[in-house]
Design an enzyme around this catalytic site. Structure first.
Site, PDB file in Angstrom:
ATOM      1  N   SER A  55      44.609  30.713  40.797  1.00  0.00           N
ATOM      2  CA  SER A  55      43.238  30.456  40.326  1.00  0.00           C
ATOM      3  C   SER A  55      43.153  29.023  39.783  1.00  0.00           C
ATOM      4  O   SER A  55      44.183  28.376  39.570  1.00  0.00           O
ATOM      5  CB  SER A  55      42.868  31.452  39.227  1.00  0.00           C
ATOM      6  OG  SER A  55      43.603  31.152  38.046  1.00  0.00           O
ATOM      7  N   ASP A  88      42.271  31.129  44.641  1.00  0.00           N
ATOM      8  CA  ASP A  88      41.367  32.199  44.213  1.00  0.00           C
ATOM      9  C   ASP A  88      40.165  31.588  43.481  1.00  0.00           C
ATOM     10  O   ASP A  88      40.339  30.730  42.606  1.00  0.00           O
ATOM     11  CB  ASP A  88      42.163  33.120  43.266  1.00  0.00           C
ATOM     12  CG  ASP A  88      41.440  34.391  42.919  1.00  0.00           C
ATOM     13  OD1 ASP A  88      40.639  34.865  43.745  1.00  0.00           O
ATOM     14  OD2 ASP A  88      41.705  34.938  41.827  1.00  0.00           O
ATOM     15  N   ASN A 266      42.547  42.245  45.630  1.00  0.00           N
ATOM     16  CA  ASN A 266      42.933  41.303  44.567  1.00  0.00           C
ATOM     17  C   ASN A 266      43.290  42.020  43.268  1.00  0.00           C
ATOM     18  O   ASN A 266      42.445  42.730  42.708  1.00  0.00           O
ATOM     19  CB  ASN A 266      41.771  40.369  44.263  1.00  0.00           C
ATOM     20  CG  ASN A 266      41.522  39.366  45.363  1.00  0.00           C
ATOM     21  OD1 ASN A 266      42.075  39.463  46.449  1.00  0.00           O
ATOM     22  ND2 ASN A 266      40.685  38.391  45.089  1.00  0.00           N
TER      23      ASN A 266
HETATM   24  P1  13P Z   1      41.193  42.308  38.475  1.00  0.00           P
HETATM   25  O1  13P Z   1      40.611  41.719  37.229  1.00  0.00           O
HETATM   26  O2  13P Z   1      40.630  43.679  38.728  1.00  0.00           O
HETATM   27  O3  13P Z   1      42.666  42.328  38.502  1.00  0.00           O
HETATM   28  O4  13P Z   1      40.698  41.406  39.712  1.00  0.00           O
HETATM   29  C1  13P Z   1      41.385  40.244  40.081  1.00  0.00           C
HETATM   30  C2  13P Z   1      40.645  39.412  41.049  1.00  0.00           C
HETATM   31  O5  13P Z   1      39.651  39.789  41.638  1.00  0.00           O
HETATM   32  C3  13P Z   1      41.168  38.066  41.316  1.00  0.00           C
HETATM   33  O6  13P Z   1      40.354  37.337  42.180  1.00  0.00           O
HETATM   34  O1  G3H Z   2      39.244  36.657  39.210  1.00  0.00           O
HETATM   35  C1  G3H Z   2      39.912  36.024  38.420  1.00  0.00           C
HETATM   36  C2  G3H Z   2      41.385  36.220  38.346  1.00  0.00           C
HETATM   37  O2  G3H Z   2      41.695  37.372  37.626  1.00  0.00           O
HETATM   38  C3  G3H Z   2      42.040  34.991  37.812  1.00  0.00           C
HETATM   39  O3  G3H Z   2      41.867  34.905  36.437  1.00  0.00           O
HETATM   40  O4  G3H Z   2      40.844  32.642  36.238  1.00  0.00           O
HETATM   41  O5  G3H Z   2      41.875  33.788  34.252  1.00  0.00           O
HETATM   42  O6  G3H Z   2      43.323  32.892  36.089  1.00  0.00           O
HETATM   43  P1  G3H Z   2      41.985  33.457  35.704  1.00  0.00           P
HETATM   44 ZN    ZN Z   3      38.244  37.789  41.877  1.00  0.00          ZN
END
Ligand code: 13P
Ligand code: G3H
Ligand code: ZN
Length: 329
Positions: A55, A88, A266
């Site tokens: 991310s 992501d 995910n």
């Molecule tokens: P969760 O918060 O359900 O683990 O989802 C993660 C996600 O969608 C990352 O893109």
């Molecule tokens: O959808 C988001 C993911 O869970 C990543 O989370 O942006 O805190 O790393 P983050």
């Molecule tokens: Zn997500």
């Protein structure tokens, strides 16, 4: 895909081709070395291909180059692992940085908070630039609830993906995978009471694409953590204060969704819960300790176990031989 190092990074598109309609590939977020080691070990133990997600927050946590180095090293430590590397929830600028880096197999452009036409415009620009380099693009249509990076979508403001819009969106952008809002949200508080995925939305998207003569497009399910009750209870018993009503996706719905076209699932929050449980319990039981390595080792083992269990539920466990064969590896 001409990656310039020896580890078995494949393209996300290659994984989608083998999995579509049969099983889902787990897409797991990583931020550090312990998570990476647990992830690779869990996937080798369960013989599953996987997608590593990075991310924007993870790229900032230490340094994007640190994450790349950790992933490369893990690939050398586990040479039999088969995986793709994915950005992501990227914005346009971060997508271009990843596309130009030569390290990522796919990127996600998340312009779902923009109006429909603007989402199309931005997504198309990213697709054109990514496709020129053989990189595939995931794009989001509809809006998930919950917290993600610096964006909070209040309960009630989320909206499911409209299947008719999905066809137009895919045709106009050329995106390779569609992150669809099918009832889930990010984080630990997804549902109140017993709720199910919107299988009808997944089915309608596939049917509308087919009726239009369009090739199937893999659906990506964000917010897929199951938020195990036992994990929440253990965290709270060790001093945590999570809302005990925390609730996630029914893990028995992963595979039925995969059969309908959900090809990437995910999962991030569940891994964070494993980390929190291990560390809270460790320091509760050994309040005089301050060496982080013993709980770090427990975490790597527990995370590996968790990942292997998830891969079984997704149907990706045991598919490495099939992937190797179909990719000619
Ligand atoms: P969760 O918060 O359900 O683990 O989802 C993660 C996600 O969608 C990352 O893109
Ligand atoms: O959808 C988001 C993911 O869970 C990543 O989370 O942006 O805190 O790393 P983050
Ligand atoms: Zn997500």
């Amino acid at each position: 895909m001409p990656f310039h190092f020896r580890v078995m990074i494949v393209t996300t598109a290659q994984l989608y081709r083998v999995a579509y309609g049969k099983f889902a590939i787990g897409a797991y977020n990583i931020n550090n070395a312990e998570q990476t080691m647990g992830l690779f070990r869990g996937c080798i133990e369960s013989q599953a291909p996987f997608i590593i997600q990075i991310s924007k927050g993870a790229r900032k946590y230490t340094d994007k180059r640190m994450l790349e180095a950790i992933i490369r090293s893990a690939g050398e430590i586990f040479p039999d692992a088969i995986f793709a590397v994915h950005l992501d929830h990227g914005d346009e600028e971060t997508c271009y940085d990843c596309i130009d880096s030569g390290f990522y197999s796919s990127v996600m452009i998340d312009a779902s908070h923009d109006p429909f036409e603007k989402n199309i415009e931005i997504t198309k620009r990213v697709c054109d630039r990514a496709h020129a380099k053989g990189i595939s693009v995931e794009a989001e249509l509809g809006m998930l609830g919950g917290v993600e990076e610096d964006i909070v979508v209040e309960e009630g403001n989320e909206c499911l993906t409209n299947p008719d819009e999905a066809l137009e969106f895919i045709q106009k952008t050329g995106c390779d995978a569609l992150a669809a809002a099918i009832g889930t949200s990010h984080g630990a508080y997804k549902f109140k009471g017993q709720q199910s995925l919107h299988f009808d939305v997944i089915e309608k998207i596939a049917a509308i694409l087919k009726a239009a003569g369009h090739a199937p497009v893999p659906i990506v399910m964000h917010g897929s953590s199951s938020v195990p009750k036992e994990e929440v209870a253990r965290i709270n018993a060790a001093g945590g204060k999570l809302d005990p009503s925390a609730c996630g996706v029914n893990e028995n719905e992963y595979l039925p969704a995969a059969k309908l076209g959900v090809t990437k699932v995910n999962i991030d929050t569940d891994g964070r819960l494993v980390w929190t449980r291990v560390h809270r319990e460790y320091f509760r039981d050994k309040p005089g300790d301050f060496d982080f390595r013993p709980p770090g080792i427990i975490f790597q083992n527990e995370y590996a176990k968790f990942i292997a269990g998830r891969n079984k539920l997704l149907g990706s466990a045991g598919t490495i031989p099939e992937i190797r064969k179909s990719l000619g590896l």
